[in-house]
Structure formats: C-alpha cells, structure tokens
Design a protein around this motif. Structure first.
Motif, PDB file in Angstrom:
ATOM      1  N   UNK A 192       0.729  -1.217  -0.216  1.00  0.00           N
ATOM      2  CA  UNK A 192       0.185   0.228  -0.373  1.00  0.00           C
ATOM      3  C   UNK A 192       0.533   1.490   0.242  1.00  0.00           C
ATOM      4  N   UNK A 193       1.628   1.139   0.675  1.00  0.00           N
ATOM      5  CA  UNK A 193       2.358   2.464   0.673  1.00  0.00           C
ATOM      6  C   UNK A 193       3.074   2.428  -0.275  1.00  0.00           C
ATOM      7  N   UNK A 194       3.648   1.647  -0.811  1.00  0.00           N
ATOM      8  CA  UNK A 194       4.417   1.604  -2.183  1.00  0.00           C
ATOM      9  C   UNK A 194       3.799   2.582  -3.868  1.00  0.00           C
ATOM     10  N   UNK A 195       1.787   1.394  -3.250  1.00  0.00           N
ATOM     11  CA  UNK A 195       1.544   1.923  -4.374  1.00  0.00           C
ATOM     12  C   UNK A 195       0.865   4.057  -4.748  1.00  0.00           C
ATOM     13  N   UNK A 196       0.584   3.998  -2.967  1.00  0.00           N
ATOM     14  CA  UNK A 196      -0.013   5.550  -2.454  1.00  0.00           C
ATOM     15  C   UNK A 196       1.157   6.119  -2.392  1.00  0.00           C
ATOM     16  N   UNK A 197       2.460   5.661  -2.258  1.00  0.00           N
ATOM     17  CA  UNK A 197       4.112   6.796  -2.279  1.00  0.00           C
ATOM     18  C   UNK A 197       3.967   7.000  -4.351  1.00  0.00           C
ATOM     19  N   UNK A 198       4.037   5.408  -4.560  1.00  0.00           N
ATOM     20  CA  UNK A 198       3.696   6.026  -6.298  1.00  0.00           C
ATOM     21  C   UNK A 198       3.331   7.302  -7.098  1.00  0.00           C
ATOM     22  N   UNK A 199       1.402   7.099  -6.229  1.00  0.00           N
ATOM     23  CA  UNK A 199       0.662   8.026  -6.750  1.00  0.00           C
ATOM     24  C   UNK A 199       0.410   9.351  -6.014  1.00  0.00           C
ATOM     25  N   UNK A 200       1.726   9.414  -4.745  1.00  0.00           N
ATOM     26  CA  UNK A 200       1.988  10.693  -4.911  1.00  0.00           C
ATOM     27  C   UNK A 200       2.989  11.461  -5.418  1.00  0.00           C
ATOM     28  N   UNK A 201       3.723  10.693  -6.009  1.00  0.00           N
ATOM     29  CA  UNK A 201       4.800  11.412  -5.998  1.00  0.00           C
ATOM     30  C   UNK A 201       4.357  11.970  -7.820  1.00  0.00           C
ATOM     31  N   UNK A 202       3.391  11.063  -9.069  1.00  0.00           N
ATOM     32  CA  UNK A 202       3.282  11.446  -9.388  1.00  0.00           C
ATOM     33  C   UNK A 202       2.179  12.412  -9.417  1.00  0.00           C
ATOM     34  N   UNK A 203       1.187  12.920  -8.771  1.00  0.00           N
ATOM     35  CA  UNK A 203       0.683  13.914  -8.902  1.00  0.00           C
ATOM     36  C   UNK A 203       1.789  14.799  -8.779  1.00  0.00           C
ATOM     37  N   UNK A 204       2.596  14.831  -7.467  1.00  0.00           N
ATOM     38  CA  UNK A 204       3.385  15.607  -7.361  1.00  0.00           C
ATOM     39  C   UNK A 204       4.034  16.520  -8.506  1.00  0.00           C
ATOM     40  N   UNK A 205       4.503  15.567  -9.696  1.00  0.00           N
ATOM     41  CA  UNK A 205       5.416  15.341 -10.234  1.00  0.00           C
ATOM     42  C   UNK A 205       4.418  16.466 -12.002  1.00  0.00           C
ATOM     43  N   UNK A 247       9.181  10.465 -18.436  1.00  0.00           N
ATOM     44  CA  UNK A 247       9.168   9.265 -18.005  1.00  0.00           C
ATOM     45  C   UNK A 247       9.277   8.906 -16.523  1.00  0.00           C
ATOM     46  N   UNK A 248       8.920   9.523 -15.269  1.00  0.00           N
ATOM     47  CA  UNK A 248       8.721   8.591 -14.477  1.00  0.00           C
ATOM     48  C   UNK A 248       7.423   8.077 -14.291  1.00  0.00           C
ATOM     49  N   UNK A 249       6.550   8.781 -15.315  1.00  0.00           N
ATOM     50  CA  UNK A 249       4.873   8.122 -15.318  1.00  0.00           C
ATOM     51  C   UNK A 249       5.610   6.301 -16.245  1.00  0.00           C
ATOM     52  N   UNK A 250       6.346   6.366 -16.939  1.00  0.00           N
ATOM     53  CA  UNK A 250       6.505   5.229 -17.648  1.00  0.00           C
ATOM     54  C   UNK A 250       7.163   4.348 -17.017  1.00  0.00           C
ATOM     55  N   UNK A 251       8.090   4.858 -15.726  1.00  0.00           N
ATOM     56  CA  UNK A 251       9.020   4.393 -14.894  1.00  0.00           C
ATOM     57  C   UNK A 251       7.810   3.527 -14.049  1.00  0.00           C
ATOM     58  N   UNK A 252       6.895   4.184 -13.103  1.00  0.00           N
ATOM     59  CA  UNK A 252       5.810   3.707 -12.097  1.00  0.00           C
ATOM     60  C   UNK A 252       5.622   2.596 -13.134  1.00  0.00           C
ATOM     61  N   UNK A 253       4.534   2.766 -13.797  1.00  0.00           N
ATOM     62  CA  UNK A 253       4.096   2.113 -14.579  1.00  0.00           C
ATOM     63  C   UNK A 253       4.609   0.355 -14.895  1.00  0.00           C
ATOM     64  N   UNK A 254       5.940   0.639 -14.906  1.00  0.00           N
ATOM     65  CA  UNK A 254       6.231  -0.687 -15.274  1.00  0.00           C
ATOM     66  C   UNK A 254       7.060  -1.388 -13.886  1.00  0.00           C
ATOM     67  N   UNK A 255       7.321  -0.215 -13.074  1.00  0.00           N
ATOM     68  CA  UNK A 255       7.234  -0.600 -11.214  1.00  0.00           C
ATOM     69  C   UNK A 255       6.327  -1.634 -10.821  1.00  0.00           C
ATOM     70  N   UNK A 256       4.712  -0.719 -11.128  1.00  0.00           N
ATOM     71  CA  UNK A 256       3.880  -0.577  -9.840  1.00  0.00           C
ATOM     72  C   UNK A 256       2.839  -1.857 -11.052  1.00  0.00           C
TER      73      UNK A 256
END
Lengths: 273, 353
Positions: A192-205, A247-256
């Motif tokens: 949950x922390x990973x998924x929520x954290x990635x969402x938060x990162x992208x939203x801030x981004x 780039x980060x969006x693509x990376x996040x998609x791959x990671x999650x």
C-alpha cells in the motif's frame, strides 16, 4: 457456457493493443518534434532531423537539468510527507469506527473534488503571512493538498483488511513496539505504501497551477518549464522536455504493474484469517 | 516454574454497564494446567489479555511469583499468548515464524536455528520449516503457533481456545501434545475455552466464569459431583433439580425420602443428580418408581425422560440397559446415595423448571 478460448484471446489482444495505442499515439508527435528541424503541415514526417533540441535541453543554459533535480526533490519530499501523514491517518480511518468518520473521509477527499486553484488562492494569503510563498518548502507543502488524499485512501483500504491481533501476537512473542512495526506491520502494509507513494509522487510531479501560484515563478519545476517553451512556440525543445517529463510515469507504470494487477495477495495486508 | 496470582482483576469498558470481568481472584499453582471456562463473552479472553499485558486492568493485580507485573510491557512479561486463530505471520516461513520471538530477543543465529529445529521436532513437524503458513493445514498451523510460543520457554503460557478450530481426531492429538509438552517443560499454563469437555480433558483445574464472575474453581471432577450452584451444574450438563429439605442424612421432597451421602448440606435446598448417575432397576436404598415419558437414542447412549410423582427426572443410560424400555411404561430406577448432591437454595427461579 462454452467460450471459444482462441476468440477470447484475440479479443483480449486487440483490447490491449488499442489501450497501448491510445496511450502511446499522442506521444509519437512529441518524440518526432524533439528530433525535427522544422515540421510543417502537410508533411507526414519532418524534412530533416537534428539533435539540436536535445543538445539544448541537456545543456546548462536551458535550466532543464536543474529543473529536473528540483522537481524530483519536491516530489520526493511531498511523497515522504504524504507517507508520514497518510499511513497513520489511513490506519485510523481503516481500523476504527468513530462518530463523524464519513465527514472526515469527505474532508480528505475534498481536495480532489474542489478545484485546486480555488484552494490555492485561499492558501496563498496564508502562505504569504507565513513567508512560505516563492519557496521550495511552500511548494512542497502545497503539493500535499492533492497528494495526501490518494495516500490516505490507499492506506485506509489496506488497513480495512488488516488484523491488529497480529501486532498483539508479536508483542506477546517479545517484540518491542518498534520491532512490531518493523517486522509485522510494515511488511503487511508495504504494498500500500508503495502504490500510494507512487501515486503521490506522480501527482506532485504533474502539479502546475499550485506550483505556479505558491512558487511565484521562482520555483520552476519541469511542467512550468515545459509550458514556457510550449507557449513560446519552441515545439522541438518542448518535445525534448516532454520526453524527459513522461519518464517517471513510464517507470512507475513498469514498477507497479505487478501491484496494480490485483493478483498480489499481499496488497490486502495481513488479511483476517 | 511460575506461580500466577490474580487479585480482584477487573475490567470495565467506558459506556458499558457491568464489568467485562468482575473482581477475578485466582491462584494458579506453578507448573499447573488451568482452564478458564465460560460461555463466549464472559470475560475470559479479557482476563487472559490482561495477564499477557495486552490489556490494562481497570482494577486489581496480576503477580508472577509474588511480583506485580502490571507495569511490565507484554514483551518483558514472559507470558506468551497463543491466539485462537493461530495468527502465523503470512510473510514469514514456518521456521521464521517459530524463530520470531528469539530473533526479537537478538539471540545468535545458530541458537535460533537449533532451538527452532528442536521445537519443530517436538511438535512433530520436523520437515515443515521452509514452508509458508498458507501451505499448512489448520492442525499444522495450530502446532506451529504452539511451537512459536514454546520455543521461548515462557514463564507462563496462555492459550486461547487451543482445540476449538480442530477436527475431532485432531483434538485428541493436540490435547495429548499440549498436555505432554506442558508437563515435560513444566510451564504454568492457562487456557480459555467455552467448551466444558475441552476444559475437562485438558486441565488440572478448571475456573468457571459466568457473567464476568468466578463461579467455581476446582478439579474437573468436582463440577460434575459437587457443583457450587445450579448455574454451574447446568453448564456441565446437569438436568435434575428437585427442591426439598435436607437433614439427618435424608432429603425430603416430592420424590419421597432419599438417603444422602455424608457431609451433604443441611436445610432447604435443591437435590441434584447427574442424568448418567441414574440407574435402572430396583435397589435397597433410594429406589423410585418412574413413568417413561420419552426415549431419545443418542448413539452411544440413550436418554430417558422420566416422571416420578410428577417431578421430571432425566437419565442417560447405555443403549443396552434401555433396550425394551417403552414410552408410557412404569419402571424401577434408583439414585445411588454417593451420586446425590444438595445445592443451597438461593432463590434461583430457574431451579423449579
């Protein structure tokens, strides 16, 4: 109910292809622009190619690299703070029933419902008073408005399926409160922390208005820079920055991808047995 | 070896009338196996959590060997609780689950490995170390949970409904395992259960709690032979309660005079006799003439509903003995004096039922 597995597979394949095309197609002109030396209607492809835009984008004078570092820093800080606040808040919402819980949930969702610019305009005055306008700190704090709801809601979902008896069991077996968190709670809520954290990162981004308003043009993140070049008609440089920006969006998609498929059982936390 | 003493242990929750646990006082001898028995919601798990340190009492004290442990956090008490639903950590292997407590105490790796292997052997799961909890059967999970507590050699072992989630054949196996390990390791053990049979087969002594209050604390046999009240007798399957008066070794009631064992209570009271103590056929003493009102075949036993002078009486007899007994028939029955017990008449309204 007999279904033709071959047909089903074909349909699934076509749906996947359509989805990928829908996501990728708009990016293709962007990529082409970044390598084009002039590209006019009705040419299907540019007359000639060049690395000029990329050279400029990656040079010191353009400020792209500084802006990239700053954007990453702001997004990381906003994510970290979101985790620190969102995990305990999500735990409270997911585990306990209290009077007014519905109202609190509404308030947490409010920043998603209410247009951010309205909130930011109100906050602007407050931040001026606190001396936070035109500062990176101010921008990080204002980014929490859209990031926190995602983090908190993801964590509330995780904790709704979490059994605190595991923590009692760990304490009884001799774990200190910190050890209990580290070895029992954290492994259960980490997805949950990973998924929520990635969402938060992208939203801030991807914040534009909030950064512009609170940063006052002094805190120039990548989307601000991108908009500047796009507005001044430099499609080639905007294309190059755009490529960096996605780039980060693509990376996040791959990671999650693994976590988002829903196949991962751990996402439900330590489920009730 | 640790002696556990509960003194007026009380738990009340704000906004709730009545205490979840009302002034429980209990001496649990060192190395004994004691059952806290009661229906669900009677406060027994609450009591256990307070001993484990997972819940603070509203009043009262818990001492281990005479020293109050109320200010010790759960991890420092040396009382390890095994929860009803095993609660094996799903992200850890069986071996890592069993070694959890030792790792939290920062024991050397080699020691953890050896002790885990040893205890897994003792619960007869020597090869399951590398498995994940989800790959185990319910009975195996229960044994892993037990091993995870025993490996710590706790001062006090607390078991929450240790046999409840198991099939009939596994219950006996688990019971023998718990009993055997407990006696071998000499760990003071307390377990809670709502099942009187589970309490009786496993425990040295049973503490019966009804409505948050301790009703009787005794060896298991006493609950059948010398129940302290009608509620206690009923909880243990007692059926026959006859109001009357006891004196001079006789009990006078609608059944006629019945001879009592020595030391029976005197004065107004309720005579009770367990259904399985009622014998068919005449006898020199306490012989009665009864009408059979119903006959229920229970497999290994037959339950007979009888009526003696309009007083209902129940008997549970071996199927052979009940063969040929028909409803409506008048038969001889007798109540052996040693099986009779007089309860003080405390205005229990349900007694006359």
């Amino acid at each position: 109910m007999d279904r033709d597995p071959a047909l089903l597979r074909t349909l699934r394949g076509l749906a996947g292809l359509a989805l990928i095309l829908w996501l990728v197609l708009p990016l293709i002109p962007l990529a082409i622009w970044s390598f084009a030396r002039g590209w006019r209607f009705p040419d299907i492809l540019p007359q000639s190619w060049t690395m000029q835009a990329w050279n400029y984008a990656l040079s010191d004078t353009s400020g792209v690299l500084d802006s990239l570092t700053l954007t990453i820093w702001i997004a990381l800080c906003a994510t970290g703070l979101s985790i620190l606040i969102g995990v305990p808040a999500g735990r409270a919402l997911g585990l306990s029933n209290f009077r007014g819980k519905g109202l609190v949930e509404m308030m947490i969702l409010a920043p998603i419902i209410v247009p951010g610019i309205a909130v930011a305009l109100g906050l602007h005055g407050v931040f001026i008073g606190l001396g936070l306008t035109n500062t990176t700190t101010g921008v990080i704090l204002v980014h929490l408005i859209p990031t926190l709801p995602y983090m908190t809601l993801v964590m509330a979902g995780i904790f709704a399926n979490y059994d605190t008896a595991f923590e009692d069991q760990a304490r009884s077996l001799g774990a200190s409160p910190w050890q209990t968190f580290r070895h029992v709670t954290l492994p259960a809520i980490l997805p949950g922390i990973i998924v929520g954290g990635l969402f938060a990162f992208l939203v801030s981004w991807s914040q534009y208005i909030l950064t512009l308003l609170i940063g006052g043009g002094r805190v120039i993140t990548l989307p601000l820079l991108l908009f500047n070049f796009a507005a001044s008609g430099r499609n080639d440089i905007a294309g190059a920055i755009g490529m960096i920006y996605i780039l980060p969006g693509v990376l996040v998609l791959i990671l999650t991808a693994r976590h988002l498929t829903g196949r991962n059982v751990a996402i439900g936390g330590l489920g009730r047995l | 070896m640790t002696e556990v003493r509960l003194t007026s242990l009380t738990k009340t929750y704000p906004g709730e009338a009545g205490a979840a646990l009302d002034a429980l006082t209990l001496d649990i001898p060192s190395g004994s196996l004691t059952a806290l028995l009661g229906p669900s919601g009677c406060g027994k798990t609450t009591a256990m959590k307070m001993i484990a340190g997972l819940l603070s009492p509203s009043a009262g004290d818990v001492t281990f060997d005479g020293r109050s442990v109320l200010n010790d956090p759960p991890e420092a008490r040396g009382a390890v609780m095994v929860f009803q639903n095993h609660l094996l950590f799903p992200h850890l292997s069986v071996a890592d689950n069993v070694g959890f407590g030792l790792r939290m105490r920062r024991r050397p790796k080699a020691e953890v490995r050896d002790r885990v292997a040893e205890i897994l052997g003792r619960v007869r799961l020597p090869d399951l170390g590398p498995r994940m909890p989800s790959e185990l059967s319910g009975g195996q999970q229960q044994r892993v949970a037990l091993a995870r507590a025993l490996v710590l050699r706790p001062k006090v072992l607390l078991l929450d409904e240790p046999l409840s989630n198991l099939d009939a054949h596994l219950r006996l196996e688990m019971r023998d395992l718990i009993r055997g390990l407990q006696q071998e390791m000499g760990i003071t053990t307390l377990f809670v259960t709502h099942d009187q049979e589970e309490a009786v087969v496993l425990a040295d002594r049973v503490a019966l709690i009804l409505n948050g209050k301790l009703c009787q604390y005794d060896v298991a046999e006493a609950f059948y032979k010398r129940p302290a009240s009608v509620d206690v007798a009923r909880f243990f399957g007692g059926q026959n309660f006859v109001p009357g008066r006891s004196g001079d070794g006789l009990f006078q009631s609608a059944l006629g005079p019945l001879q009592l064992p020595q030391g029976a209570a005197r004065g107004a009271g309720l005579l009770t006799v367990r259904p399985e103590a009622v014998r068919l056929g005449p006898a020199p003493v306490n012989s009665l003439t009864a009408t059979v009102t119903a006959r229920i075949f229970l497999g290994t036993q037959t339950r007979l509903k009888l009526s003696v002078n309009d007083i209902p009486l129940e008997a549970v007899v071996p199927p052979d003995a009940a063969e040929g007994v028909a409803v409506g028939e008048v038969i001889d029955v007798n109540l052996p004096p040693g099986a009779l017990w007089v309860l003080p008449h405390q205005g229990d309204r349900r007694a006359a039922q």
